[in-house]
Enzyme design. Structure first.
Site, PDB file in Angstrom:
ATOM      1  N   GLN A  31       0.658  -1.235  -0.074  1.00 38.28           N
ATOM      2  CA  GLN A  31       0.150  -0.012   0.038  1.00 38.28           C
ATOM      3  C   GLN A  31       1.070   1.303   0.083  1.00 38.28           C
ATOM      4  OE1 GLN A  31      -2.364  -1.345   3.001  1.00 38.28           O
ATOM      5  NE2 GLN A  31      -0.619  -1.533   4.485  1.00 38.28           N
ATOM      6  N   GLU A 105      -0.400  -8.675  11.023  1.00 37.66           N
ATOM      7  CA  GLU A 105      -0.413  -7.247  10.266  1.00 37.66           C
ATOM      8  C   GLU A 105       0.239  -7.878   9.040  1.00 37.66           C
ATOM      9  OE1 GLU A 105      -1.085  -3.727  10.177  1.00 37.66           O
ATOM     10  OE2 GLU A 105      -0.104  -4.216   8.285  1.00 37.66           O
ATOM     11  N   ASP A 137      -1.080 -12.304   5.688  1.00 40.19           N
ATOM     12  CA  ASP A 137      -2.285 -11.588   5.431  1.00 40.19           C
ATOM     13  C   ASP A 137      -3.450 -12.317   6.281  1.00 40.19           C
ATOM     14  OD1 ASP A 137      -4.945 -11.359   4.177  1.00 40.19           O
ATOM     15  OD2 ASP A 137      -4.590 -12.567   2.571  1.00 40.19           O
ATOM     16  N   ASP A 155      -9.224  -4.973  13.188  1.00 41.28           N
ATOM     17  CA  ASP A 155      -8.898  -3.786  13.114  1.00 41.28           C
ATOM     18  C   ASP A 155      -8.267  -3.242  11.749  1.00 41.28           C
ATOM     19  OD1 ASP A 155      -8.340  -0.836  13.699  1.00 41.28           O
ATOM     20  OD2 ASP A 155      -6.349  -1.387  14.748  1.00 41.28           O
TER      21      ASP A 155
HETATM   22  N1  SAM Z   1      -8.140   2.152  12.454  1.00 42.37           N
HETATM   23  C1  SAM Z   1      -8.205   1.946  11.316  1.00 42.37           C
HETATM   24  C2  SAM Z   1      -9.159   2.048  10.437  1.00 42.37           C
HETATM   25  O1  SAM Z   1     -10.355   1.838  10.705  1.00 42.37           O
HETATM   26  O2  SAM Z   1      -9.087   2.839   9.353  1.00 42.37           O
HETATM   27  C3  SAM Z   1      -7.263   0.920  10.747  1.00 42.37           C
HETATM   28  C4  SAM Z   1      -5.762   1.054  11.083  1.00 42.37           C
HETATM   29  S1  SAM Z   1      -4.872  -0.107  11.100  1.00 42.37           S
HETATM   30  C5  SAM Z   1      -3.440   1.027  10.659  1.00 42.37           C
HETATM   31  C6  SAM Z   1      -4.915  -1.134   9.661  1.00 42.37           C
HETATM   32  C7  SAM Z   1      -4.059  -2.095   9.248  1.00 42.37           C
HETATM   33  O3  SAM Z   1      -4.693  -2.931   8.729  1.00 42.37           O
HETATM   34  C8  SAM Z   1      -3.070  -1.438   8.288  1.00 42.37           C
HETATM   35  O4  SAM Z   1      -1.796  -1.463   8.876  1.00 42.37           O
HETATM   36  C9  SAM Z   1      -3.113  -2.695   7.313  1.00 42.37           C
HETATM   37  O5  SAM Z   1      -1.737  -2.812   6.887  1.00 42.37           O
HETATM   38  C10 SAM Z   1      -3.481  -3.880   7.834  1.00 42.37           C
HETATM   39  N2  SAM Z   1      -4.285  -4.591   6.713  1.00 42.37           N
HETATM   40  C11 SAM Z   1      -4.824  -4.260   5.663  1.00 42.37           C
HETATM   41  N3  SAM Z   1      -5.273  -5.530   5.192  1.00 42.37           N
HETATM   42  C12 SAM Z   1      -4.907  -6.522   5.823  1.00 42.37           C
HETATM   43  C13 SAM Z   1      -4.890  -8.057   5.733  1.00 42.37           C
HETATM   44  N4  SAM Z   1      -5.412  -8.748   4.670  1.00 42.37           N
HETATM   45  N5  SAM Z   1      -4.292  -8.717   6.787  1.00 42.37           N
HETATM   46  C14 SAM Z   1      -3.741  -8.065   7.744  1.00 42.37           C
HETATM   47  N6  SAM Z   1      -3.611  -6.813   8.086  1.00 42.37           N
HETATM   48  C15 SAM Z   1      -4.082  -6.061   6.904  1.00 42.37           C
END
Ligand code: SAM
Length: 281
Positions: A31, A105, A137, A155
């Site tokens: 990303q 993550e 993932d 999250d």
């Molecule tokens: N509070 C936030 C929101 O609602 O916008 C979410 C914050 S947190 C930074 C979200 C995280 O999810 C990101 O760091 C992203 O890299 C991670 N993420 C996205 N897709 C994912 C996946 N398939 N598996 C695990 N993590 C994932």
């Protein structure tokens, strides 16, 4: 005031704008990640053009996605967080008397950048002995894991890019298997006005799998669109039947220090306006 306007670009027809300056930007394998210092909300994390969190209002989201479900459960010990690389949920989970928390993550870079630019979000949480970090993932992790959890907190960002898989029927079936019989899951389901489709669709998907659901709402200023929603699901715990005195007792015994959450907000947040009730029917 500095001159640069920073706009969220999640949708072509509505944007939130803040002034500030760019501190860092990078394209990870997953990303586009940008960090800004804004004039009104402190540091801001933007992923693929969508606001993830800001220093000033992060506590509302992180407390409301954590404490209601941990306090609904009588004895949460093994916790799973999917996403959450900024460390805010981890910080809140570690305030509880838990044994282990696994954070899955997809993008290690988000964790590294958050530790550097947002130290107040994780407040050292990544170094806690109870924390197990898995860079993977979340959808794959759920397909493969043999472990079961008391609480699963999803999250994730909005349902675009790598996060899309975290909003699917198969993923929720996997979450159900990964939960213990009295386990509880919670996920963010977007703004009840601007993203009402996200709430409706995911509530429906979860309703086909879990007998007990509840929706909490809270206003989070940098998540555009009025009340923001969280959906809770469980195989055996009805969130609406949990007693106020039980939650209060746990809250007091833990001596939880919170800026937004309290046991009164816990129950108030599950009382929904009519337009949301209609959406869920
Ligand atoms: N509070 C936030 C929101 O609602 O916008 C979410 C914050 S947190 C930074 C979200 C995280 O999810 C990101 O760091 C992203 O890299 C991670 N993420 C996205 N897709 C994912 C996946 N398939 N598996 C695990 N993590 C994932």
């Amino acid at each position: 005031m500095r001159n640069m306007w920073i706009y969220e670009s999640l949708y072509p027809d509505i944007k939130i704008g803040l002034t500030g300056q760019l501190l860092y930007k990078t394209k990870t394998p997953f990303q586009d990640v940008r960090i800004y210092d804004t004039d009104r909300f402190g540091k801001l994390l933007l992923i693929d053009g969508a606001i993830q969190t800001t220093e000033k209002d992060e506590f509302i989201y992180h407390e409301m996605i954590t404490h209601p479900v941990l306090l609904m459960h009588s004895n949460p010990k093994n916790i799973l967080i999917i996403g959450g690389g900024d460390g805010g949920v981890l910080r809140e989970v570690l305030k509880h008397n838990i044994k282990k928390v696994t954070l899955v993550e997809i993008d290690e870079e988000v964790i590294n950048l958050s530790k550097k630019f947002f130290p107040t979000l994780s407040r050292g949480a990544f170094n806690d002995q109870r924390v197990n970090i898995v860079i993977q993932d979340g959808a794959r992790f759920i397909r493969k894991t043999k472990e079961t959890f008391d609480i699963v907190i999803i999250d994730s960002p909005d349902p675009v890019g790598a996060a899309k898989a975290l909003f699917s029927k198969n993923f929720y079936i996997g979450i159900s298997s990964a939960l213990k019989e009295n386990g509880i899951m919670i996920r963010q389901t977007g703004s009840t006005i601007v993203q009402d489709g996200v709430l409706k669709k995911n509530y429906k998907l979860l309703k086909a799998i879990f007998p007990y659901l509840a929706v909490e709402i809270a206003a989070i200023p940098t998540y555009i669109g009025g009340f923001f929603s969280f959906t809770i699901a469980s195989k055996s715990i009805n969130p609406h039947k949990v007693q106020y005195k039980t939650v209060l007792k746990m809250f007091e015994n833990l001596d939880l220090k919170t800026k937004f959450y309290n046991p009164e907000i816990h129950f108030a947040s599950m009382q929904l306006p009519n337009y949301v009730i209609e959406d869920l029917q």
